[in-house]
Every structure is written in structure tokens, then in C-alpha cells.
Design an enzyme around this catalytic site. Sequence first.
Site, short mmCIF file in Angstrom:
data_model
loop_
_atom_site.label_atom_id
_atom_site.label_comp_id
_atom_site.label_asym_id
_atom_site.label_seq_id
_atom_site.Cartn_x
_atom_site.Cartn_y
_atom_site.Cartn_z
N ASP A 1 0.95 -1.23 -0.02
CA ASP A 1 0.04 0.20 0.02
C ASP A 1 0.72 1.46 0.16
OD1 ASP A 1 -2.72 -1.08 -0.04
OD2 ASP A 1 -2.29 -1.69 1.99
N ASP B 1 -7.05 -4.26 -4.81
CA ASP B 1 -6.46 -3.02 -4.28
C ASP B 1 -5.08 -2.50 -4.66
OD1 ASP B 1 -7.93 -4.68 -2.40
OD2 ASP B 1 -7.67 -3.47 -0.84
#
Length: 371
Positions: free
Chosen positions: A86, A147
Site C-alpha cells: 500500500d 487494491d
Amino acid sequence: MGDWLKDAISATVDKVSAQARRGGDFPHITEHGKWVFTSDGVWTGGFWVGLLWLGYELRKTDELREAATRLTERLLPRAADKVNHDLGFMFYPSAVKGWRITGNKRYLHAAVEAAHSLASQFNPAGGFIPGWGFFGSEDWSGSVLIDTLMNLPLLVWATNNGADAQLLDVVHRHARTALANHQRPDGSVYHVFRFDPANGNPISGDTYQGLAAASAWSRGQGWALAGFSMLADMTGSPDYLAAAQRVAGYVRNHLPEDGVPPWDYAAERGAVKDSSAGAITAYGLIRLWELTGDAEHLVLATRMLEALYRTCMGDSDIAPVLVHATADLPHGLGIDESTIYGDYYFLKALVALQEVESRQYGTTLSRVEQA
């Protein structure tokens, strides 16, 4: 330009400014309507810093700039993270945005370092970056999350700002892996796809935060739509553009009448909502409209954002911007609460829509930012 849009932006920046005055760590998700804070930003700290920078661009107040600067500085050491898919979420809204506004080269260098750290996690056998980092002791070395697409724009940006050009190969190989395995014939995407980490062979689609492996977790559809749209814009790939259009078609066909996604599109009628999925999806639709000129995308984005404003905007006496978000229903986290990423993409999408409407009314504004 609709009054609701101006009111929504103003009310959102009011809330961001109020939280900046309170100070403290990084808001993450809420419990019983109150922010839970993290000291290092876990995977969501960049969204709060991004809200501060966006708020500063709109209001130009010292308190917003000082808070954005202080918290950007706190995130910079995380650029060296080696087990964190991330890093794009963490560094694009914070360091990249801060560098664009201030010209601070330390932010530039940290964001480039973060891009290299993200790319270093690439599994060449399977052509993917594993979705690991914040899920406890379970082995995620062969699991790929949808994601991650939203983190790849950091790599594209970095190659234009001093990073190794081979990072683009990581972008395209990961995105092609997602196209080949995550996206289903109806346009929806798996949340997780599992591979053999040793040889890269695909195993099966799965989920972690959705209802079931074969269902369509709504935030995951938003990540895919926005991620493929941004990558199509930044790389010119027609394959990514087509993938984004397929996800948009799925969302259009499954969005309920009230315009706010359920936490999973396969959930039973009356299930809890996920306003964060609505905000992310709306932003992706605006990016897709920028690329295609297809009015359907802009109409749907506008409908979703107005629905969020009218039905999910938090009262003025509470800290979060959007209520009725669901962070992780299967694991009992943030159910019908608020999330900092939902708040970030809500303001990001509102500002993007305002820029579009301003251009249509003849006001000269910059094109929607790349990420």
C-alpha cells in the site's frame, strides 16, 4: 454548478480543518462514531495527509498547511517499508501532493524511494506484487489484492521523476496479471486471487473482505475501476481502459436505486452500505469520463456523489465526513462507521467534479490530477 456540490466541498473542508485543529495522530476508521488513530499511519495515513493537502489547496490556511507538513514528515520513514503493498496509498496523496505544492525535494525523494520499495516486492515468477502487510501472521506471499492496482500509479509517476524505468515493467506485468485473473466475464473482479508463490501458477479467486469468493465486494469494484482508469490515463493502455469500462458497466447494472453501494453487490437487500465504495467508484467514473467523454460515466458519478452528500454526510458536530461506511464486515471492523479513505476519495471526487463543471461553464481550471 449545483449548490449541493459547493456545499459538500465546503462542509468537508470544514470538517478537515476542525480535525487539523484537534491535532493528534492519523485517523483510521471509527468505532461508535469516534476516530481510532494510529501512530504510524498503518496503510491509511496517506489519506489523512492527502485530505489536509487538498483542504489547504482549497482554503490556503496556515493550520492546514502546518498539519499537512507535520504529518507528511512523520510518514517519510515508511518509504523504506519492504512488506507493504500500500505504499502508493501512503505516498501519492501525502509526499507527491506535498512536493507538488511546496517543491520540497525531500518529499520527492521519499516518494521515489517508496516506489522502489513497492517494486522490490514484485514476484517475477507470477507477475504480481503480493497483497501483504497488515493481515497478521497468515502467509500472503501468493495472494494478490485488487487494491494493489491503486498503488501502481506511484510507480508510473516515479519513472517520470528519477526512478528506474524498469518500474514500468512491474506496473504492466502486475496489471496484466490482474486482467487475466481478477476480472470476470461480467466485468466484476475478485477481491483476492491466489497463486503459487514459487512458480506463479494461478490457483483460484477468493475474497477477504467480501461476502464470498464469487461475489463482488463493492469497494474492490471501486479500486478496480479507479485503478484501471488511472493506469489507462497514465500509460495510454487501451486494455486498461477497456477493463475500467467493464467494471463501470457492472456497477451501473448493480447499483441500488438510492445510489449508495451495499458493502457487497451480492449482499441481500437491506444490507449495510459502504459509502467509501461509493466515493472511490465515483472518482473512478470521473477519471473514466475524462478518457472517454461518455456522459453515462459522469452522470453516474454525479448521482453517486449527490447521494453520498444527502444520505451519508456526517452531521456538523461529528468529526468524520462520511458515515455509513463498512471497512471489513467479515472480520467485524468498522461496520456502518467511517473510514479515512472514504473521506479522502469523497473530497477528491467532489473537487474533480467541480473542475469538470467549471470547465463546462467556461472557467479555466486544471485537468483532473493524474492520481
